[in-house]
Write an enzyme that holds these catalytic residues in place. Structure first.
Site, PDB file in Angstrom:
ATOM      1  N   ASP A  59       0.865  -1.174   0.000  1.00 29.54           N
ATOM      2  CA  ASP A  59       0.000   0.000   0.000  1.00 29.54           C
ATOM      3  C   ASP A  59       0.914   1.240   0.000  1.00 29.54           C
ATOM      4  O   ASP A  59       1.459   1.608  -1.034  1.00 29.54           O
ATOM      5  CB  ASP A  59      -0.894  -0.115   1.242  1.00 29.54           C
ATOM      6  CG  ASP A  59      -1.988   0.936   1.316  1.00 29.54           C
ATOM      7  OD1 ASP A  59      -1.981   1.869   0.519  1.00 29.54           O
ATOM      8  OD2 ASP A  59      -2.849   0.834   2.204  1.00 29.54           O
ATOM      9  N   PHE A  79     -10.291  -0.162  -0.018  1.00 32.09           N
ATOM     10  CA  PHE A  79      -9.972  -1.186   0.972  1.00 32.09           C
ATOM     11  C   PHE A  79     -10.442  -2.526   0.422  1.00 32.09           C
ATOM     12  O   PHE A  79     -11.546  -2.630  -0.114  1.00 32.09           O
ATOM     13  CB  PHE A  79     -10.652  -0.873   2.307  1.00 32.09           C
ATOM     14  CG  PHE A  79     -10.068  -1.666   3.431  1.00 32.09           C
ATOM     15  CD1 PHE A  79      -8.880  -1.269   4.029  1.00 32.09           C
ATOM     16  CD2 PHE A  79     -10.672  -2.838   3.862  1.00 32.09           C
ATOM     17  CE1 PHE A  79      -8.312  -2.027   5.040  1.00 32.09           C
ATOM     18  CE2 PHE A  79     -10.109  -3.595   4.869  1.00 32.09           C
ATOM     19  CZ  PHE A  79      -8.926  -3.183   5.462  1.00 32.09           C
ATOM     20  N   VAL A  80      -9.596  -3.538   0.529  1.00 34.39           N
ATOM     21  CA  VAL A  80      -9.961  -4.855  -0.009  1.00 34.39           C
ATOM     22  C   VAL A  80      -9.867  -5.926   1.086  1.00 34.39           C
ATOM     23  O   VAL A  80      -9.056  -5.805   2.014  1.00 34.39           O
ATOM     24  CB  VAL A  80      -9.076  -5.244  -1.223  1.00 34.39           C
ATOM     25  CG1 VAL A  80      -9.364  -4.369  -2.423  1.00 34.39           C
ATOM     26  CG2 VAL A  80      -7.596  -5.175  -0.880  1.00 34.39           C
ATOM     27  N   ASP A 107      -7.778  -8.902   5.660  1.00 34.64           N
ATOM     28  CA  ASP A 107      -8.827  -8.838   6.678  1.00 34.64           C
ATOM     29  C   ASP A 107      -9.389  -7.432   6.868  1.00 34.64           C
ATOM     30  O   ASP A 107      -8.770  -6.437   6.502  1.00 34.64           O
ATOM     31  CB  ASP A 107      -8.270  -9.295   8.028  1.00 34.64           C
ATOM     32  CG  ASP A 107      -7.357  -8.246   8.660  1.00 34.64           C
ATOM     33  OD1 ASP A 107      -6.426  -7.780   7.966  1.00 34.64           O
ATOM     34  OD2 ASP A 107      -7.592  -7.854   9.816  1.00 34.64           O
TER      35      ASP A 107
HETATM   36  P1  IMP Z   1       1.741  -0.371   3.873  1.00 27.78           P
HETATM   37  O1  IMP Z   1       2.818  -0.274   4.873  1.00 27.78           O
HETATM   38  O2  IMP Z   1       0.888   0.878   3.839  1.00 27.78           O
HETATM   39  O3  IMP Z   1       2.223  -0.717   2.482  1.00 27.78           O
HETATM   40  O4  IMP Z   1       0.727  -1.438   4.388  1.00 27.78           O
HETATM   41  C1  IMP Z   1       0.814  -2.753   4.074  1.00 27.78           C
HETATM   42  C2  IMP Z   1      -0.101  -3.549   4.977  1.00 27.78           C
HETATM   43  O5  IMP Z   1      -1.312  -2.836   5.292  1.00 27.78           O
HETATM   44  C3  IMP Z   1      -0.520  -4.808   4.282  1.00 27.78           C
HETATM   45  O6  IMP Z   1       0.398  -5.851   4.481  1.00 27.78           O
HETATM   46  C4  IMP Z   1      -1.886  -5.064   4.887  1.00 27.78           C
HETATM   47  O7  IMP Z   1      -1.740  -5.801   6.082  1.00 27.78           O
HETATM   48  C5  IMP Z   1      -2.429  -3.698   5.241  1.00 27.78           C
HETATM   49  N1  IMP Z   1      -3.344  -3.227   4.185  1.00 27.78           N
HETATM   50  C6  IMP Z   1      -3.130  -2.225   3.313  1.00 27.78           C
HETATM   51  N2  IMP Z   1      -4.182  -2.044   2.492  1.00 27.78           N
HETATM   52  C7  IMP Z   1      -5.084  -2.980   2.850  1.00 27.78           C
HETATM   53  C8  IMP Z   1      -6.393  -3.326   2.344  1.00 27.78           C
HETATM   54  O8  IMP Z   1      -6.952  -2.739   1.395  1.00 27.78           O
HETATM   55  N3  IMP Z   1      -7.019  -4.355   2.978  1.00 27.78           N
HETATM   56  C9  IMP Z   1      -6.459  -5.037   4.021  1.00 27.78           C
HETATM   57  N4  IMP Z   1      -5.247  -4.750   4.509  1.00 27.78           N
HETATM   58  C10 IMP Z   1      -4.564  -3.725   3.919  1.00 27.78           C
END
Ligand code: IMP
Length: 191
Positions: free
Chosen positions: A101, A150-151, A157
């Site tokens: 993300d 959000f997915v 989850d």
């Molecule tokens: P980042 O550090 O923002 O890249 O976040 C990564 C983590 O956020 C992922 O490994 C997920 O656990 C969680 N995450 C980010 N977007 C989503 C989503 O749309 N659905 C569920 N979990 C998400």
């Protein structure tokens, strides 16, 4: 009335794409035995399918982390709850993620793994929410580009629910899901 969520990637599309990724990885790592490190819990479903779709000798390993609040609030500071005991020095490592993300979590994990002197380190993510990226990281292997929604499902989850849905759903009404976290439970009946 808008549905709370709708199917973004169905199980057949996921299966086909995971098979393609597995064959690509097997081709790229021919003659090597990569270590696939997955971050629990989100990546577990993907890893289970990906490793069986990869016709190559490989080792699956797991880590678990917890984030302080959400990634942006915490600026990617995470705590390692479970570490892998495999010696990564000189190994070919592929970090298997459910979704990238902002990239903050990934940057932290790559730093931790690089400090262990692997021969190579690549990232394989099922979903890439590139539009949200804060840290400019480009995973080597991407299953699907993911819209800015959000997915849930296939490992992902909402408040620990829905990891076991076989399809990936995009949440169209996040407020409704926050009000009623069980709102998508009827999806299990049709799963
Ligand atoms: P980042 O550090 O923002 O890249 O976040 C990564 C983590 O956020 C992922 O490994 C997920 O656990 C969680 N995450 C980010 N977007 C989503 C989503 O749309 N659905 C569920 N979990 C998400």
């Amino acid at each position: 009335m808008t549905e709370v969520a709708s199917v973004l990637f169905g199980r057949e599309d996921i299966r086909r794409r995971v098979d393609e990724l597995g064959r690509t990885i097997a081709g790229d790592y021919v003659g090597r035995e990569p270590v696939l490190i997955t971050v629990l819990k989100g990546g577990a479903v993907f890893l289970a399918d990906l490793m069986r779709a990869t016709p190559l000798s490989l080792e699956p390993h797991f880590m678990a982390i917890s984030r302080y609040g959400d990634a942006e609030e915490s600026l990617g500071r995470v705590q390692i709850l479970l570490d892998t005991d495999v010696d990564l020095a000189g190994r070919d490592v592929i970090l298997v993620e459910d979704i990238v993300d902002t990239g903050l979590t990934l940057r932290y994990l790559l730093g931790v793994l690089l400090a262990r002197d692997p021969a190579s380190l690549e990232v394989c993510t099922l979903l890439d929410k590139a539009v949200r990226r804060i840290v400019p990281l480009t995973p080597r292997y991407v299953g699907f580009d993911c819209p800015d929604r959000f997915v849930v499902g296939y490992g992902l989850d909402f408040q620990e629910r829905y990891r076991n849905l076989p399809d990936i759903l995009k949440v169209d009404d996040l407020e409704a899901l926050k009000d009623d976290p069980g709102a998508l439970s009827p999806r299990f009946a049709s799963a």
